[in-house]
Design a protein around this motif. Structure first.
Motif, mmCIF file in Angstrom:
data_model
loop_
_atom_site.group_PDB
_atom_site.id
_atom_site.type_symbol
_atom_site.label_atom_id
_atom_site.label_comp_id
_atom_site.label_asym_id
_atom_site.label_seq_id
_atom_site.Cartn_x
_atom_site.Cartn_y
_atom_site.Cartn_z
ATOM 1 N N GLY A 207 0.896 -1.252 -0.502
ATOM 2 C CA GLY A 207 0.273 0.000 0.113
ATOM 3 C C GLY A 207 0.827 1.082 0.336
ATOM 4 N N GLY A 208 -0.204 2.736 -0.456
ATOM 5 C CA GLY A 208 1.089 3.550 -0.573
ATOM 6 C C GLY A 208 2.089 4.304 0.764
ATOM 7 N N ASP A 209 0.918 3.443 1.825
ATOM 8 C CA ASP A 209 1.972 4.258 3.022
ATOM 9 C C ASP A 209 2.580 3.470 4.286
ATOM 10 N N GLU A 210 2.404 1.982 3.737
ATOM 11 C CA GLU A 210 3.131 0.734 4.796
ATOM 12 C C GLU A 210 4.317 0.946 4.492
ATOM 13 N N PHE A 211 5.271 0.138 5.547
ATOM 14 C CA PHE A 211 6.312 0.006 5.813
ATOM 15 C C PHE A 211 6.168 -1.135 6.206
ATOM 16 N N LEU A 212 5.483 -2.014 6.329
ATOM 17 C CA LEU A 212 5.543 -3.612 6.559
ATOM 18 C C LEU A 212 5.280 -4.346 5.557
ATOM 19 N N SER A 213 5.744 -6.207 5.675
ATOM 20 C CA SER A 213 4.640 -6.529 4.437
ATOM 21 C C SER A 213 4.158 -7.470 5.712
ATOM 22 N N PRO A 214 2.542 -7.173 5.611
ATOM 23 C CA PRO A 214 1.878 -7.806 6.138
ATOM 24 C C PRO A 214 2.038 -9.300 6.361
ATOM 25 N N THR A 215 1.848 -9.949 5.211
ATOM 26 C CA THR A 215 2.298 -11.607 4.774
ATOM 27 C C THR A 215 3.584 -12.096 5.181
ATOM 28 N N LEU A 216 4.427 -11.620 4.722
ATOM 29 C CA LEU A 216 5.317 -12.110 5.146
ATOM 30 C C LEU A 216 5.425 -11.792 6.683
ATOM 31 N N VAL A 217 5.020 -10.496 7.399
ATOM 32 C CA VAL A 217 5.313 -10.968 9.161
ATOM 33 C C VAL A 217 4.720 -11.761 9.656
ATOM 34 N N GLU A 218 3.287 -11.542 8.625
ATOM 35 C CA GLU A 218 2.335 -12.707 9.818
ATOM 36 C C GLU A 218 2.823 -14.321 8.982
ATOM 37 N N ALA A 219 3.501 -14.328 7.988
ATOM 38 C CA ALA A 219 4.676 -16.233 7.992
ATOM 39 C C ALA A 219 5.816 -16.166 9.274
#
Length: 325
Positions: A207-219
């Protein structure tokens, strides 16, 4: 790209340059009345620098980590001297009193909480200093906050910014496993409740203002809460196309269009977070290197990135060392 002396000294100098820089500052501050109109330094005598409270907290994590790992560097001596005066019991008592205000229930929840616990964990590894003992009351307060928060959080927050549930649980779990068995059990149960049924992750971001990777952090969180015989099948179902380079969005570094814009600058964090997760998951190939290389210059770039990015780069470099070790 490794965590060598030059890189460690570079990160330390960067963080030392802003943990005491009070302005510009973005407060997370709910005022109950005009008497609450105070400066950052008055409200937060420990964590008043680095543009915002949570960035100051994790910049201190960066500094203490480098001080422990590279104790012979001149920068380590500077960290030690500054920490001795900053982690003052009286100052920490003011931070705790602020966090205990009724209107502070949501203060820095959950991102700042997680980083404070992670900082306390790192402080506990410095046997020659009593920084952990000084910070422990604040850490215990936020640990108690997790109990309240998990009791009301019916659904995880999945976007890649500060409210992300998986990232905060991941850092907090590492602290809890050292200091709080009850919270460990709560986090493990919550992670499994929120994420164990996830399948076929769709990655449209970042997303345009994200700094995390939700998918990989969840994994990465699920790797910590599931036994290998359960995690491997879960990952195969969650990201079934990994071996074919899918979803493609996870393999393509993010590009910052304007490093002077604080939200746009977040995308450099995506690159460091992905590099960290790829390495910690043991799946990096050349993905981590490509993501790191894209954003390394931003660590000393515009203040919108330089006040926080070194911490995420350090996570990625530490993950590489752990894999090699």
């Amino acid at each position: 790209m490794t965590l060598d002396e030059d890189t460690a000294a570079h990160f330390a100098r960067t963080a030392l340059g802003h943990v005491e820089r009070e302005y510009p500052h973005k407060l997370d501050h709910l005022m109950a009345g005009p008497e609450d109109a105070c400066t950052p330094g008055q409200l937060h005598p420990v964590f008043f620098g680095s543009f915002d409270w949570h960035s100051c907290v994790h910049s201190w994590w960066t500094l203490l980590t480098i001080r422990r790992s590279f104790a012979h560097l001149p920068e380590a001596d500077a960290v030690d001297a500054l920490a001795q005066t900053t982690f003052d019991e009286g100052k920490i008592a003011i931070e705790l009193a602020y966090a205990q205000r009724p209107q502070s229930r949501g203060f820095e929840r959950p991102y700042g909480w997680a980083w404070l616990l992670f900082l306390h964990l790192e402080a506990s590894r410095h046997d020659d200093r009593d920084w952990a003992a000084r910070l422990e009351p604040l850490a215990r307060h936020f640990a108690a906050g997790w109990r309240d928060y998990l009791s009301i959080l019916r659904h995880p927050i999945r976007h890649g910014a500060h409210a992300n549930t998986a990232f905060a649980l991941l850092l907090s779990l590492e602290w809890a496993r050292e200091f709080d068995g009850e919270l460990t059990a709560l986090i493990v149960a919550a992670a499994q409740r929120y994420f164990s049924e996830d399948r076929d992750a769709q990655v449209w971001g970042p997303g345009g203002d994200e700094f995390l990777s939700p998918t990989l952090v969840e994994a990465l969180l699920m790797k910590q809460v599931l036994a290998p015989q359960h995690f491997n099948p879960w990952l195969a179902q969650f990201l079934p196309g990994l071996s074919q380079g899918k979803p493609a969005a996870l393999f393509t570094p993010a590009i910052v269009s304007d490093p002077t814009d604080g939200k746009a600058a977040h995308l450099d964090g995506v690159n460091f977070t992905r590099a960290w997760c790829w390495r910690a998951l043991g799946l990096s190939g050349d993905n981590a290197e490509r993501h790191m290389a894209t954003s390394m210059e931003a660590i000393d770039g515009d203040y919108m990135g330089s006040h926080w990015l070194a911490s995420f780069a350090l996570l990625a470099l530490l993950a590489a060392e752990e894999r090699q070790g």
